[in-house]
Design an enzyme around this catalytic site. Structure first.
Site, PDB file in Angstrom:
ATOM      1  N   GLU A 139      45.954  29.310 -34.658  1.00  7.19           N
ATOM      2  CA  GLU A 139      47.265  29.816 -35.062  1.00  7.19           C
ATOM      3  C   GLU A 139      47.808  28.996 -36.243  1.00  7.19           C
ATOM      4  OE1 GLU A 139      50.705  29.909 -32.270  1.00  7.19           O
ATOM      5  OE2 GLU A 139      50.349  32.057 -32.208  1.00  7.19           O
ATOM      6  N   HIS A 150      23.594  25.921 -19.820  1.00  8.49           N
ATOM      7  CA  HIS A 150      22.876  26.964 -19.084  1.00  8.49           C
ATOM      8  C   HIS A 150      23.395  28.338 -19.467  1.00  8.49           C
ATOM      9  CE1 HIS A 150      21.002  23.840 -16.692  1.00  8.49           C
ATOM     10  NE2 HIS A 150      22.145  23.219 -16.909  1.00  8.49           N
ATOM     11  N   LYS A 157      53.485  41.965 -32.827  1.00  7.16           N
ATOM     12  CA  LYS A 157      54.651  42.199 -31.968  1.00  7.16           C
ATOM     13  C   LYS A 157      55.433  43.412 -32.450  1.00  7.16           C
ATOM     14  CE  LYS A 157      55.612  37.437 -30.689  1.00  7.16           C
ATOM     15  NZ  LYS A 157      56.486  36.304 -30.957  1.00  7.16           N
TER      16      LYS A 157
END
Ligand SMILES: O=P(O)(O)OC[C@H]1O[C@H](O)[C@H](O)[C@@H](O)[C@@H]1O
Length: 498
Positions: free
Chosen positions: A292, A321, A425
């Protein structure tokens, strides 16, 4: 990291500028020009360095208030109406108002913590219900902390309303269980007027750098984590990284390594591999802090630069793994950051074989993976800390915060705003508006209509796909809408009200 002295020498002028930029930032100059804000998270652990008394007070007073409040909560002087003490904490917040507290809790909360902690960090109703269900009967002795700097983040508002509803359903008075951490004067500040307490968030502290403000310190202290030690660790790291000598400055060296690795353009991703279970959430915390801050379209002069460094990771040796196969042999588009913790934290370690413990394996696997990567031309950085404790966590946070500041200066961007998030937004708000229109139209529609017609009636014929997604979601949740036709074929669908 495979850079040579020539590369370092070439970057020295940029670092001299970065050191100056930091001096100016720490002296209180406007360093977030778009938002016209000072950038003051470094003062949080050294209020004596704040540019004036007013700011100093904004740091010291909340800290005293947090400590007094936490003592009263632990002693039961402040208690819920229907229990003798608060036993749990439920934190509602998102992004910078959640990731730091989550990371610190996972890293540092003692096994016998004075209070158990839970998080609502999304607007996912199922996730919220699950958390409330896990708290169960103890909701009556749960302290809710609603954290939002701006005071108006939709996910946080929704989380708060859902939690408030859960209290009401159990016949409990929400206000007697709730505190807010927010900017004075924000919407949340007003909402929380009648609550147990309000703690201020400073205008000059960004969400992603707020762990050492009330945002992180309040929940940490409630869990019995030594917040003074966290602040000391951060302060010590600030002192070490204020040194204007590249080779002696850990954050500058880290910024140099990032710059080298990604060619100053973020060409390589940062893989964060702490070899310690308790540091599992560090990569998630860093993901926001780095991406950000550095993920920006424009530089400070307005040029299009598309900067950033992608961050991902989990923990070692677990990841060996999973995706480490690709790191060693596949596309070479990353650099690794190993975090090594020297002390294993076991008192009487079991010897699995003569002279070998589980902790030895962890340490040896780190070395093994590091060497295997190196042999295949993959660079890595290793950060070693003696132990996971409040002081080292404070120091780690501070080291990365300043690395961000340095790197932003090297590539000439504003690390302290987030215009891209705002764009998302606004889009979401217009789609919510579209949903309201769809619902109003369907209330007055008898019979079936096509999605194309429905989109036309909303006044947004081009938003046909958004309308399709809205009705599909409403129908799936029995929200007075039925769909006929093939769900995967928009044009075949007929919408009707039920
Ligand atoms: O603390 P708040 O104002 O609720 O903000 C919560 C988060 O959401 C915003 O969208 C920003 O992108 C984040 O930087 C911030 O931490």
């Amino acid at each position: 990291m495979s850079f040579n002295q020539d590369f370092v020498d070439k970057l020295l002028p940029k670092f001299n500028k970065a050191f100056q930029d930091m001096e100016s930032l720490e002296s209180g100059k406007i360093s977030n020009p778009d938002e016209k804000r000072m950038v003051g998270h470094y003062w949080l652990r050294a209020p004596e360095l704040a540019p004036n008394d007013e700011i100093r007070k904004e740091i010291t007073e909340p800290l005293i208030k947090i400590k007094q409040f936490v003592t009263k909560i632990h002693q039961g002087t402040i208690k819920p109406p229907s229990a003798s003490k608060f036993t749990d904490v439920l934190c509602v917040g998102i992004g910078g108002s959640a990731l730091g507290p989550q990371f610190v809790s996972d890293a540092l909360a003692p096994c016998q913590a004075p209070m158990s902690i839970h998080f609502v960090d999304n607007t996912d109703p199922e996730g919220i219900d699950k958390t409330i269900h896990q708290i169960g009967e103890r909701l009556k002795s749960t302290l809710v902390i609603v954290t939002t700097k701006s005071g108006k983040t939709p996910e946080t508002r929704n989380g708060m309303l859902e939690v408030q509803h859960a209290y009401e359903m159990q016949g409990l008075k929400f206000e007697s269980h709730a505190v807010a951490v927010t900017m004075p004067g924000s919407l949340m500040d007003e909402i929380a007027n009648e609550w147990l307490e309000r703690f201020p968030m400073q205008d000059w502290v960004g969400g992603r750098t707020s762990e050492l403000s009330a945002v992180g310190l309040l929940p940490a202290a409630l869990q019995g984590i030594d917040i003074d030690e966290m602040l000391i660790g951060a302060k010590e790291m600030d002192e070490a990284t204020r040194v204007k000598s590249l080779k002696d400055n850990p954050s500058a060296l880290l910024a140099l390594a990032w710059f080298y690795s990604g060619n100053g353009k973020g060409e390589k991703d940062m893989v964060v591999l702490p070899y310690k279970d308790s540091l599992l959430l560090f990569s998630r915390y860093l993901q926001q802090l780095v991406m950000e801050s550095l993920g920006k379209e424009k530089d400070l002069d307005g040029n299009i630069v598309h900067q950033g460094i992608a961050v991902y990771g989990n923990k070692g040796s677990t990841d060996q793994h999973a995706y480490v196969q690709q790191l060693r042999d596949g596309v070479s588009n990353f650099f690794a950051t190993f975090i090594e913790v020297l002390q294993d934290g076991q008192n009487n370690p079991l010897e699995l074989e003569p002279g070998v413990t589980s902790g030895d394996y962890l340490s040896i696997f780190l070395q093994g993976t590091r060497q295997a990567l190196y042999e295949n031309g993959r660079d890595s950085i290793t950060i070693s800390i003696p132990q996971v404790k409040p002081r080292t966590i404070g120091a780690l946070i501070a080291m990365y915060e300043r690395t961000i500041s340095f790197y932003a200066s090297l590539v000439n961007i504003n690390a302290y705003h987030q215009p891209g998030v705002e764009a998302g937004k606004q889009m979401a708000a217009s789609i919510l508006n579209l949903q309201t229109k769809v619902q109003a139209i369907m209330k007055q529609t008898s019979g079936e209509i096509s999605i194309e017609t429905l989109a036309l009636q909303t006044g947004y014929p081009d938003e046909i796909e958004a309308v399709y997604k809205i009705v599909r979601h409403l129908a799936a949740n029995n929200r007075n809408i039925a769909l006929e036709g093939d769900l995967s074929n928009l044009l075949s669908l007929k919408v009707s009200a039920i």
